[in-house]
Enzyme design. Structure first.
Site, PDB file in Angstrom:
ATOM      1  N   LYS A 188       0.844  -1.205   0.000  1.00  0.00           N
ATOM      2  CA  LYS A 188       0.000   0.000   0.000  1.00  0.00           C
ATOM      3  C   LYS A 188       0.879   1.256   0.000  1.00  0.00           C
ATOM      4  CE  LYS A 188      -0.327  -0.424   5.002  1.00  0.00           C
ATOM      5  NZ  LYS A 188      -1.148  -0.860   6.134  1.00  0.00           N
ATOM      6  N   ARG A 207     -10.413   0.291  15.609  1.00  0.00           N
ATOM      7  CA  ARG A 207     -10.597   1.098  14.402  1.00  0.00           C
ATOM      8  C   ARG A 207     -11.624   0.347  13.546  1.00  0.00           C
ATOM      9  NH1 ARG A 207      -4.670   2.653  12.195  1.00  0.00           N
ATOM     10  NH2 ARG A 207      -4.951   0.501  11.504  1.00  0.00           N
ATOM     11  N   TYR A 264      18.579  29.455   7.316  1.00  0.00           N
ATOM     12  CA  TYR A 264      17.390  30.141   7.839  1.00  0.00           C
ATOM     13  C   TYR A 264      17.387  30.128   9.360  1.00  0.00           C
ATOM     14  CZ  TYR A 264      15.291  30.044   3.164  1.00  0.00           C
ATOM     15  OH  TYR A 264      15.025  30.224   1.849  1.00  0.00           O
TER      16      TYR A 264
HETATM   17  C1  LIG Z   1      -0.280  -1.888   6.662  1.00  0.00           C
HETATM   18  C2  LIG Z   1      -0.868  -3.146   7.191  1.00  0.00           C
HETATM   19  C3  LIG Z   1      -0.054  -4.227   7.537  1.00  0.00           C
HETATM   20  C4  LIG Z   1       1.459  -4.151   7.513  1.00  0.00           C
HETATM   21  O1  LIG Z   1       1.932  -3.453   8.628  1.00  0.00           O
HETATM   22  P1  LIG Z   1       3.515  -3.364   8.898  1.00  0.00           P
HETATM   23  O2  LIG Z   1       3.600  -2.767  10.248  1.00  0.00           O
HETATM   24  O3  LIG Z   1       4.084  -2.471   7.850  1.00  0.00           O
HETATM   25  O4  LIG Z   1       4.035  -4.741   8.801  1.00  0.00           O
HETATM   26  C5  LIG Z   1      -0.665  -5.394   7.934  1.00  0.00           C
HETATM   27  N1  LIG Z   1      -2.010  -5.508   7.996  1.00  0.00           N
HETATM   28  C6  LIG Z   1      -2.823  -4.473   7.701  1.00  0.00           C
HETATM   29  C7  LIG Z   1      -4.301  -4.649   7.788  1.00  0.00           C
HETATM   30  C8  LIG Z   1      -2.282  -3.268   7.291  1.00  0.00           C
HETATM   31  O5  LIG Z   1      -3.097  -2.241   6.996  1.00  0.00           O
END
Ligand SMILES: *Cc1c(COP(=O)(O)O)cnc(C)c1O
Length: 368
Positions: A32, A130, A258
């Site tokens: 993702k 969530r 800056y």
């Molecule tokens: C993003 C995500 C993961 C992976 O999490 P990491 O901490 O990057 O391993 C796993 N399961 C779900 C549902 C996620 O949204």
């Protein structure tokens, strides 16, 4: 020139580390947010040995299909409308179902058993609070989905898996395993389970179940608080680098940049580096922040502190420890082997995930 170099060999190595840790589970490699900033197109070829990939939005899922990914795609937030549910069926995307409306779309429009959307990831809220059904809701949803012909994977997500001893972990594991056992007893023994993200893969080897869902670990960052990426034998999948664009000496008491945040205690040799927050290097960074300069003359490496404010297009570093002959076109590693992105994140008061995801489109992208 600022450059993001993706390392396919490192990705494959890290995937193999996951497979060694979870030998009996299938792997849903999380890609993702443009593969945590690495670029989906750049990482998919190196992740061919994963059993599937996970994304957050339908757009990301369709992009992966377009790139030729034929195996499982898991949509971890599921469809956002009945229309998206239909598109998921059209492109054989497996969806999470986490609330009532998604359940109804699925029951009103059931794909054939041969279609990948027939596999549903049913989300159980075990304590993250969530997404997901409560225990009662998950039992009733599972019953209806099973009767409609769906194959089910019970899924939940850890809130604190990075911290092994956090009390919520044991509670989430207990809730998950007990509801999974009930589903298997009362609905079907074929119902599968999926609990672990990267941190869960490392910290909870007894609870890997049928599918693990690693993300950050694939990219070479440590997912746990008490072990570094090196200790876990992970390789950085990204090197973020830039170049020296000018060399200078500032006099004692002169300030730089800056806000005149940094003032020279003595005459100091400095270098301007062509990278800034406009590329994704964090603007707010502690005095411990450093980069690695690789002298173009002889490939020797030097650890150089970042001094003064990070600007949009440039940073200034202290090159006092490098030879006077330091070449103007020397490479500057912002993160990669040293420092690791985890260290930079620590200096910026954030986590590697955020630094990786917020890289801008300006740097050149390449593979190495
Ligand atoms: C993003 C995500 C993961 C992976 O999490 P990491 O901490 O990057 O391993 C796993 N399961 C779900 C549902 C996620 O949204």
């Amino acid at each position: 020139m600022r450059t993001i170099t993706i390392k396919p060999k490192a990705l494959t190595h890290n995937l193999n580390q996951v497979k060694q840790r979870a030998p009996r589970s299938k792997v849903l490699a999380m890609v993702k947010s443009n593969a945590y900033g690495h670029g989906v197109a750049a990482v998919l070829p190196a992740l061919q040995q994963a059993d599937g990939i996970g994304v957050a939005t339908l757009t990301e899922a369709l992009e992966a299909r377009q790139l030729g990914w034929e195996k499982t795609i898991g949509l971890v937030e599921g469809a956002f409308s009945a229309d998206e549910w239909q598109q998921a069926i059209d492109h054989e995307i497996s969806c999470v179902i986490h609330h009532g409306p998604q359940l109804e779309w699925a029951l009103q429009n059931v794909p054939p058993a041969s279609n990948a959307t027939n596999v549903v990831w049913l989300k159980y809220n075990t304590g993250m609070n969530r997404l997901g059904f409560n225990a009662e809701g998950v039992l009733s949803a599972a019953k209806r989905l099973h009767e409609a012909g769906y194959q089910l994977i019970l899924a939940t997500h850890f809130a604190n898996a990075d911290d092994h001893d956090h009390p919520l972990n044991a509670m989430q594991i207990e809730r998950f395993s007990s509801v999974l056992a009930t589903l298997k007893d009362t609905i079907s023994p074929d119902i599968l389970g999926s609990l672990c993200n990267s941190a869960g893969v490392v910290n909870f080897p007894e609870y890997h179940y049928d599918w693990v869902r690693p993300g950050i670990i694939l990219y070479g960052s440590s997912p746990v608080v008490d072990k570094s990426a090196q200790e876990l034998d992970l390789q950085p999948a990204m090197e973020f680098s830039a170049q020296i664009m000018a060399l200078q000496t500032v006099n004692a008491n002169d300030s730089i940049g800056y806000g005149s945040r940094w003032r020279a205690k003595q005459d100091t040799r400095t270098a301007l580096v062509s990278v800034g927050y406009g590329d994704g290097y964090p603007r707010v960074i502690s005095d411990d922040a450093y980069v690695t300069v690789i002298d173009a003359n002889d490939n020797h490496s030097y650890r150089c502190p970042v001094i003064g404010r990070v600007a949009m297009d440039m940073i200034v570093i202290d090159v006092s420890k490098t030879p006077e002959s330091l070449a103007i076109d020397s490479k500057v590693m912002l993160w990669g082997d040293a420092p690791r992105v985890d260290e930079v994140a620590g200096h910026a008061g954030t986590i590697s995930y955020e630094l990786l995801c917020r890289l801008s489109i300006r740097p050149n992208r390449t593979q190495g």
